[in-house]
Motif scaffolding. Structure first.
Motif, PDB file in Angstrom:
ATOM      1  N   ASN A  34      30.146  16.021  64.878  1.00 57.27           N
ATOM      2  CA  ASN A  34      29.584  15.813  66.213  1.00 57.27           C
ATOM      3  C   ASN A  34      29.389  17.139  66.948  1.00 57.27           C
ATOM      4  O   ASN A  34      28.408  17.320  67.678  1.00 57.27           O
ATOM      5  CB  ASN A  34      30.489  14.884  67.016  1.00 57.27           C
ATOM      6  N   HIS A  35      30.325  18.061  66.739  1.00 58.45           N
ATOM      7  CA  HIS A  35      30.253  19.337  67.453  1.00 58.45           C
ATOM      8  C   HIS A  35      29.031  20.153  67.032  1.00 58.45           C
ATOM      9  O   HIS A  35      28.380  20.790  67.871  1.00 58.45           O
ATOM     10  CB  HIS A  35      31.538  20.129  67.208  1.00 58.45           C
ATOM     11  N   PHE A  36      28.711  20.129  65.754  1.00 55.20           N
ATOM     12  CA  PHE A  36      27.588  20.919  65.247  1.00 55.20           C
ATOM     13  C   PHE A  36      26.318  20.087  65.069  1.00 55.20           C
ATOM     14  O   PHE A  36      25.329  20.568  64.495  1.00 55.20           O
ATOM     15  CB  PHE A  36      27.967  21.583  63.920  1.00 55.20           C
ATOM     16  N   GLY A  37      26.335  18.849  65.566  1.00 51.11           N
ATOM     17  CA  GLY A  37      25.120  18.027  65.552  1.00 51.11           C
ATOM     18  C   GLY A  37      24.651  17.669  64.161  1.00 51.11           C
ATOM     19  O   GLY A  37      23.439  17.579  63.924  1.00 51.11           O
ATOM     20  N   SER A  38      25.576  17.437  63.249  1.00 50.10           N
ATOM     21  CA  SER A  38      25.182  17.082  61.887  1.00 50.10           C
ATOM     22  C   SER A  38      24.719  15.627  61.828  1.00 50.10           C
ATOM     23  O   SER A  38      25.192  14.771  62.583  1.00 50.10           O
ATOM     24  CB  SER A  38      26.366  17.286  60.929  1.00 50.10           C
ATOM     25  N   ASN A  39      23.801  15.340  60.921  1.00 46.95           N
ATOM     26  CA  ASN A  39      23.331  13.967  60.726  1.00 46.95           C
ATOM     27  C   ASN A  39      24.034  13.284  59.562  1.00 46.95           C
ATOM     28  O   ASN A  39      23.566  12.264  59.058  1.00 46.95           O
ATOM     29  CB  ASN A  39      21.815  13.928  60.509  1.00 46.95           C
ATOM     30  N   ALA A  40      25.174  13.848  59.134  1.00 46.09           N
ATOM     31  CA  ALA A  40      25.943  13.238  58.054  1.00 46.09           C
ATOM     32  C   ALA A  40      26.507  11.892  58.519  1.00 46.09           C
ATOM     33  O   ALA A  40      27.141  11.807  59.571  1.00 46.09           O
ATOM     34  CB  ALA A  40      27.078  14.166  57.620  1.00 46.09           C
ATOM     35  N   ASN A  41      26.264  10.840  57.749  1.00 45.64           N
ATOM     36  CA  ASN A  41      26.796   9.525  58.104  1.00 45.64           C
ATOM     37  C   ASN A  41      28.169   9.332  57.460  1.00 45.64           C
ATOM     38  O   ASN A  41      28.695  10.220  56.771  1.00 45.64           O
ATOM     39  CB  ASN A  41      25.820   8.423  57.679  1.00 45.64           C
ATOM     40  N   ASP A  42      28.766   8.161  57.687  1.00 48.74           N
ATOM     41  CA  ASP A  42      30.108   7.907  57.165  1.00 48.74           C
ATOM     42  C   ASP A  42      30.136   7.948  55.637  1.00 48.74           C
ATOM     43  O   ASP A  42      31.125   8.395  55.038  1.00 48.74           O
ATOM     44  CB  ASP A  42      30.609   6.544  57.668  1.00 48.74           C
ATOM     45  N   LEU A  43      29.071   7.478  55.016  1.00 44.21           N
ATOM     46  CA  LEU A  43      29.013   7.527  53.555  1.00 44.21           C
ATOM     47  C   LEU A  43      28.979   8.974  53.055  1.00 44.21           C
ATOM     48  O   LEU A  43      29.631   9.312  52.060  1.00 44.21           O
ATOM     49  CB  LEU A  43      27.780   6.768  53.056  1.00 44.21           C
ATOM     50  N   ASP A  44      28.242   9.836  53.760  1.00 45.36           N
ATOM     51  CA  ASP A  44      28.205  11.252  53.392  1.00 45.36           C
ATOM     52  C   ASP A  44      29.592  11.887  53.537  1.00 45.36           C
ATOM     53  O   ASP A  44      30.019  12.655  52.665  1.00 45.36           O
ATOM     54  CB  ASP A  44      27.198  11.999  54.272  1.00 45.36           C
ATOM     55  N   LEU A  45      30.275  11.577  54.623  1.00 41.81           N
ATOM     56  CA  LEU A  45      31.609  12.142  54.831  1.00 41.81           C
ATOM     57  C   LEU A  45      32.584  11.668  53.757  1.00 41.81           C
ATOM     58  O   LEU A  45      33.425  12.452  53.278  1.00 41.81           O
ATOM     59  CB  LEU A  45      32.124  11.764  56.227  1.00 41.81           C
ATOM     60  N   ARG A  46      32.473  10.410  53.363  1.00 41.79           N
ATOM     61  CA  ARG A  46      33.347   9.890  52.305  1.00 41.79           C
ATOM     62  C   ARG A  46      33.071  10.608  50.985  1.00 41.79           C
ATOM     63  O   ARG A  46      33.996  10.950  50.233  1.00 41.79           O
ATOM     64  CB  ARG A  46      33.137   8.389  52.156  1.00 41.79           C
ATOM     65  N   HIS A  47      31.797  10.845  50.715  1.00 42.92           N
ATOM     66  CA  HIS A  47      31.435  11.561  49.487  1.00 42.92           C
ATOM     67  C   HIS A  47      31.959  12.996  49.526  1.00 42.92           C
ATOM     68  O   HIS A  47      32.448  13.522  48.501  1.00 42.92           O
ATOM     69  CB  HIS A  47      29.915  11.554  49.327  1.00 42.92           C
ATOM     70  N   ILE A  48      31.876  13.653  50.676  1.00 38.60           N
ATOM     71  CA  ILE A  48      32.365  15.028  50.815  1.00 38.60           C
ATOM     72  C   ILE A  48      33.875  15.078  50.578  1.00 38.60           C
ATOM     73  O   ILE A  48      34.382  15.977  49.895  1.00 38.60           O
ATOM     74  CB  ILE A  48      31.997  15.593  52.204  1.00 38.60           C
ATOM     75  N   ARG A  49      34.603  14.105  51.111  1.00 40.09           N
ATOM     76  CA  ARG A  49      36.058  14.066  50.896  1.00 40.09           C
ATOM     77  C   ARG A  49      36.385  13.892  49.411  1.00 40.09           C
ATOM     78  O   ARG A  49      37.318  14.520  48.894  1.00 40.09           O
ATOM     79  CB  ARG A  49      36.665  12.922  51.714  1.00 40.09           C
ATOM     80  N   ASN A  50      35.629  13.044  48.736  1.00 36.31           N
ATOM     81  CA  ASN A  50      35.897  12.810  47.316  1.00 36.31           C
ATOM     82  C   ASN A  50      35.647  14.052  46.469  1.00 36.31           C
ATOM     83  O   ASN A  50      36.342  14.296  45.485  1.00 36.31           O
ATOM     84  CB  ASN A  50      35.043  11.644  46.801  1.00 36.31           C
ATOM     85  N   ILE A  51      34.638  14.845  46.848  1.00 33.52           N
ATOM     86  CA  ILE A  51      34.281  16.032  46.059  1.00 33.52           C
ATOM     87  C   ILE A  51      35.216  17.202  46.376  1.00 33.52           C
ATOM     88  O   ILE A  51      35.721  17.874  45.464  1.00 33.52           O
ATOM     89  CB  ILE A  51      32.816  16.431  46.308  1.00 33.52           C
ATOM     90  N   TRP A  52      35.470  17.444  47.648  1.00 27.97           N
ATOM     91  CA  TRP A  52      36.149  18.660  48.058  1.00 27.97           C
ATOM     92  C   TRP A  52      37.623  18.468  48.388  1.00 27.97           C
ATOM     93  O   TRP A  52      38.354  19.452  48.465  1.00 27.97           O
ATOM     94  CB  TRP A  52      35.424  19.277  49.259  1.00 27.97           C
ATOM     95  N   GLY A  53      38.070  17.268  48.598  1.00 29.97           N
ATOM     96  CA  GLY A  53      39.492  17.037  48.868  1.00 29.97           C
ATOM     97  C   GLY A  53      39.962  17.760  50.112  1.00 29.97           C
ATOM     98  O   GLY A  53      39.441  17.551  51.218  1.00 29.97           O
ATOM     99  N   ASP A  54      40.979  18.652  49.956  1.00 29.04           N
ATOM    100  CA  ASP A  54      41.528  19.392  51.096  1.00 29.04           C
ATOM    101  C   ASP A  54      40.512  20.356  51.708  1.00 29.04           C
ATOM    102  O   ASP A  54      40.691  20.801  52.853  1.00 29.04           O
ATOM    103  CB  ASP A  54      42.776  20.173  50.671  1.00 29.04           C
ATOM    104  N   LEU A  55      39.495  20.692  50.970  1.00 37.41           N
ATOM    105  CA  LEU A  55      38.446  21.587  51.470  1.00 37.41           C
ATOM    106  C   LEU A  55      37.222  20.805  51.948  1.00 37.41           C
ATOM    107  O   LEU A  55      36.086  21.297  51.872  1.00 37.41           O
ATOM    108  CB  LEU A  55      38.039  22.575  50.377  1.00 37.41           C
ATOM    109  N   ALA A  56      37.465  19.608  52.460  1.00 37.06           N
ATOM    110  CA  ALA A  56      36.352  18.756  52.904  1.00 37.06           C
ATOM    111  C   ALA A  56      35.544  19.417  54.014  1.00 37.06           C
ATOM    112  O   ALA A  56      34.322  19.235  54.097  1.00 37.06           O
ATOM    113  CB  ALA A  56      36.881  17.398  53.362  1.00 37.06           C
TER     114      ALA A  56
END
Length: 329
Positions: free
Chosen positions: A180-202
């Motif tokens: 929200n701070h940087f105005g990203s258009n990432a949706n909840d599905l994108d965030l879930r995918h990022i967590r799965n790939i990067w883990g602690d470095l999400a």
């Protein structure tokens, strides 16, 4: 990107993450440069006055860093008391290694060991262990077989950009805040995918998503919309043509060619009295009127066509007749 102005080299400055989006990561600039820059931003110190302080010793080749002589003149000459250093070579043997996300990133972000960071340090003469001040930071590309750097893809990194990158060093539970701070258009599905790939470095994964994937996804969406806009414009043009055609008079209302005025001579001929002999000779065959053949000896037109000439001849004949009567008696 470098230009020459007044004999001084001018390098394009990247002041924010929005400026990072303008760089062609993945084409002209390796994506791995972002991983190296993320490590550097979270390794140096940055005070409240936006002063960058070095936390490792490049003279001891920490993290594979070493002196850079600027022999090709890619950067401006050094003022007295300053030195250039470079870091980023993944194959340097050193006790202080770069983190694993830089040395062994996901396949999509692996490079060819070309990306480097060059930083300029003001030397401290007081104490050898004191922190050294960094006043310039660059990302660039190094050609190992040539031993040179590419000035066309060299960019200066400001302290403000380093500060923004450092915000992505928090835990993965801050993804929503950063999005929200940087105005990203990432949706909840994108965030879930990022967590799965990067883990602690999400948060690092979100930074990469904002700088690289959002940029190219917006370009692809724009490219997909272009044909739709063109088709819509063509449809509007066709609709306008239809409306213009409807405004034009119908061909059925056009005057018949037979009603068009003819040339003057043809009009005069139409006004001539019809030849009675020709009318009488008209024969009907099965309801269709045809002209019977005329006698070749008979003229098809009056002998005298001019009324004035006819009057003169009539008067002359009348005078001759009167003269004949008078001489006879």
């Amino acid at each position: 990107m470098m230009t020459m102005s007044g004999g001084v080299l001018s390098v394009l400055k990247l002041k924010s993450i929005n400026d990072l989006k303008k760089i062609d990561f993945g084409t002209s600039v390796p994506k791995h440069s972002l991983l190296l820059l993320y490590w550097f931003a979270n390794t140096v110190d940055l005070d409240s006055n936006n002063v960058i302080w070095l936390t490792f010793n490049p003279n001891l080749e920490d993290y594979g860093s070493h002196y850079y002589g600027n022999y090709e003149g890619m950067l401006n000459p050094l003022p007295e008391g300053y030195r250039y250093y470079t870091v980023g070579n993944l194959y340097e043997d050193t006790t202080e290694e770069l983190p694993s996300y830089v040395r062994n990133p996901p396949r999509e972000y692996r490079g060819r060991n070309m990306d480097r960071i060059i930083f300029r340090v003001q030397e401290q003469k007081a104490r050898q262990t004191a922190l050294q001040r960094i006043d310039q930071v660059y990302i660039t590309q190094h050609y190992e077989h040539q031993g040179t750097y590419n000035p066309n893809y060299t960019y200066q990194i400001t302290a403000n950009l380093l500060r923004q990158i450092r915000e992505f060093s928090v835990g993965g539970n801050q993804l929503l805040h950063l999005r929200n701070h940087f105005g990203s258009n990432a949706n909840d599905l994108d965030l879930r995918h990022i967590r799965n790939i990067w883990g602690d470095l999400a948060c690092l994964g979100l930074l990469l998503f904002i700088v690289i994937q959002e940029k190219y996804s917006s370009i692809q969406q724009t490219g997909k919309q272009q044909p739709k806009q063109k088709t819509r414009a063509e449809n509007n043009k066709q609709e306008n043509n239809k409306q213009e055609n409807n405004k034009q008079p119908d061909n059925s209302n056009r005057p018949d060619n037979g009603n068009r005025p003819e040339i003057t001579r043809r009009v005069e001929n139409n006004n001539r009295p019809e030849n009675p002999r020709r009318v009488e000779n008209s024969i009907s065959y099965g309801g269709a009127s045809l002209d019977a053949p005329q006698n070749p000896s008979e003229p098809s037109e009056p002998l005298v066509d001019n009324p004035e000439l006819f009057s003169c001849l009539f008067c002359f004949a009348l005078i001759c007749f009167v003269f004949y009567i008078l001489t006879a008696f």
